[in-house]
Design a protein around this motif. Structure first.
Motif, PDB file in Angstrom:
ATOM      1  N   HIS A 270     -23.257  28.002  18.275  1.00 53.57           N
ATOM      2  CA  HIS A 270     -23.028  26.794  19.070  1.00 53.57           C
ATOM      3  C   HIS A 270     -23.152  27.091  20.563  1.00 53.57           C
ATOM      4  O   HIS A 270     -23.512  26.202  21.341  1.00 53.57           O
ATOM      5  N   LYS A 328     -18.912  22.679  23.234  1.00 53.65           N
ATOM      6  CA  LYS A 328     -19.461  23.268  22.015  1.00 53.65           C
ATOM      7  C   LYS A 328     -18.659  24.488  21.575  1.00 53.65           C
ATOM      8  O   LYS A 328     -18.338  24.650  20.389  1.00 53.65           O
ATOM      9  N   ALA A 332     -16.315  24.824  18.243  1.00 53.43           N
ATOM     10  CA  ALA A 332     -16.576  25.890  17.274  1.00 53.43           C
ATOM     11  C   ALA A 332     -15.320  26.706  16.999  1.00 53.43           C
ATOM     12  O   ALA A 332     -15.018  27.050  15.847  1.00 53.43           O
ATOM     13  N   GLY A 362     -25.248  23.867  14.715  1.00 52.99           N
ATOM     14  CA  GLY A 362     -25.372  24.313  16.099  1.00 52.99           C
ATOM     15  C   GLY A 362     -26.587  25.184  16.338  1.00 52.99           C
ATOM     16  O   GLY A 362     -27.352  24.975  17.287  1.00 52.99           O
TER      17      GLY A 362
END
Length: 377
Positions: A270, A328, A332, A362
């Motif tokens: 990601h 992101k 994650a 991702g």
């Protein structure tokens, strides 16, 4: 009622539903071609791929024939059944349902093969995620060549195999074939574990795809090679993943208890997507790559919010897409924390497959984004 449910094999029921659905669609398309094929299958699923693969503004279905329109004005004036590149609400919902149904089927397959209980499957499938992103970049390169030279690198309808969403089926069946072959080699051949040939096949597929993109960059003037993009993205994602691992291990070690190094790879995947988006959106001019627009709804919202609250001088200096990277990585880490020991103990194959899907969400788009920038597409 319980006796009946106990006698039904879930895997056989899944196969029956799949076969029945396909048979019903085929029968409906043959019996009612205008309503079922033209008005449903073509308009919402195949037509958008035709328009995308041919570089057309839209495609029109008239009396069983497909017409390609090159301008938005012609598309607006077109009557009847018209399909434009991209997704519709109906197709999005349908593909989501197909994805869920397919994941359930894969769980049944893993249980039947008695694999996927440990981390070996997760790491063996990692190269296929890179392969999927690279394969989608091949179609981007083909469309770029069509626009520049009038001839695509891969002609339609073969290119449909690389266009979203069909590319997901292509990667899925390639991966499924590799998995079945690897299991057969491990159980009937000289190999002890199926993970080694599976990872090797994925690595070979990814290498061939990258090689093809490199050949296009060398042999044509449409593509170019900007290695700095790949270096910054991969090194940056690696540093971020390492810092996330060290930080969580020191302050909140329970985050990594169940996933271990799988969690590191999820964060890394990601982070690749985050770095690729930031570089493509905010630093394209400085890096000498084409200008891109945000494709994620969340990314667009983050850019709008950042631009509104961040001083203009700061935005001009560092851009407005940078928070996407942190979002992101944070998302994650949260997902990795959610996957505790209890989840893996209750349904190990399903949990492993779900974690694989989270990494693919991702890493797949991230691979495509940084490869597009690397090859100047």
């Amino acid at each position: 009622m319980d006796d009946v449910s106990d006698r039904i094999d879930p895997a056989r029921a899944w196969v029956a539903v799949a076969v029945t659905t396909v048979a019903a669609l085929v029968a409906g398309a043959l019996a009612f071609p205008r309503q079922v094929y033209d008005g449903f299958l073509w308009q919402y699923f195949w037509g958008p791929v035709v328009a995308d693969g041919t570089g057309s503004a839209c495609a029109q279905r008239v009396d069983g024939e497909t017409l390609l329109l090159d301008s938005a004005a012609d598309c607006q004036q077109a009557m009847g059944i018209v399909a434009e590149p991209g997704y519709t609400r109906l197709s999005t919902i349908t593909y989501a349902l197909v994805l869920i149904f397919a994941l359930v089927g894969v769980v049944f397959l893993l249980r039947r093969l008695d694999i996927g209980r440990d981390q070996g499957l997760f790491f063996a499938l990692f190269p296929f995620m890179l392969f999927g992103g690279a394969l989608r970049t091949v179609e981007d390169a083909s469309i770029a060549m069509l626009r520049e030279t009038g001839e695509p690198a891969i002609s339609f309808p073969l290119s449909a195999l690389f266009i979203s969403p069909f590319i997901y089926f292509t990667v899925f069946f390639v991966t499924l074939g590799a998995l079945l072959l690897s299991v057969a080699l491990a159980r009937r051949g000289p190999l002890d574990r199926y993970e080694y040939p599976l990872a090797a096949i994925g690595t070979l597929a990814f290498t061939i795809t990258i090689g093809y993109l490199g050949w296009l960059a060398i042999s044509t003037e449409v593509l170019e090679i900007n290695p700095g993009i790949a270096i910054i993205t991969l090194v940056g994602a690696t540093v971020v993943a390492a810092l996330a691992w060290v930080g969580t291990e020191r302050f909140v070690p329970e985050v990594n208890v169940a996933t271990g190094y799988m969690g590191v790879l999820v964060v890394w995947g990601h982070a690749v997507d985050g770095f690729a988006n930031v570089l493509s959106l905010d630093w394209s001019e400085e890096l000498g790559i084409p200008t891109y627009s945000p494709k994620h709804v969340v990314n667009s919202a983050i850019i709008d919010i950042t631009g509104a609250v961040q001083p203009e001088s700061v935005s001009e200096a560092i851009g407005t897409a940078w928070p996407f990277l942190f979002v992101k990585v944070a998302a994650a880490l949260f997902v990795v924390w959610v996957f505790n020991d209890e989840i893996f103990e209750e349904s190990p194959q399903y949990s492993m497959l779900l974690l694989i899907a989270i990494l693919a969400v991702g890493l797949g788009p991230g691979t495509r984004d940084f490869l597009r920038a690397t090859f100047g597409i």
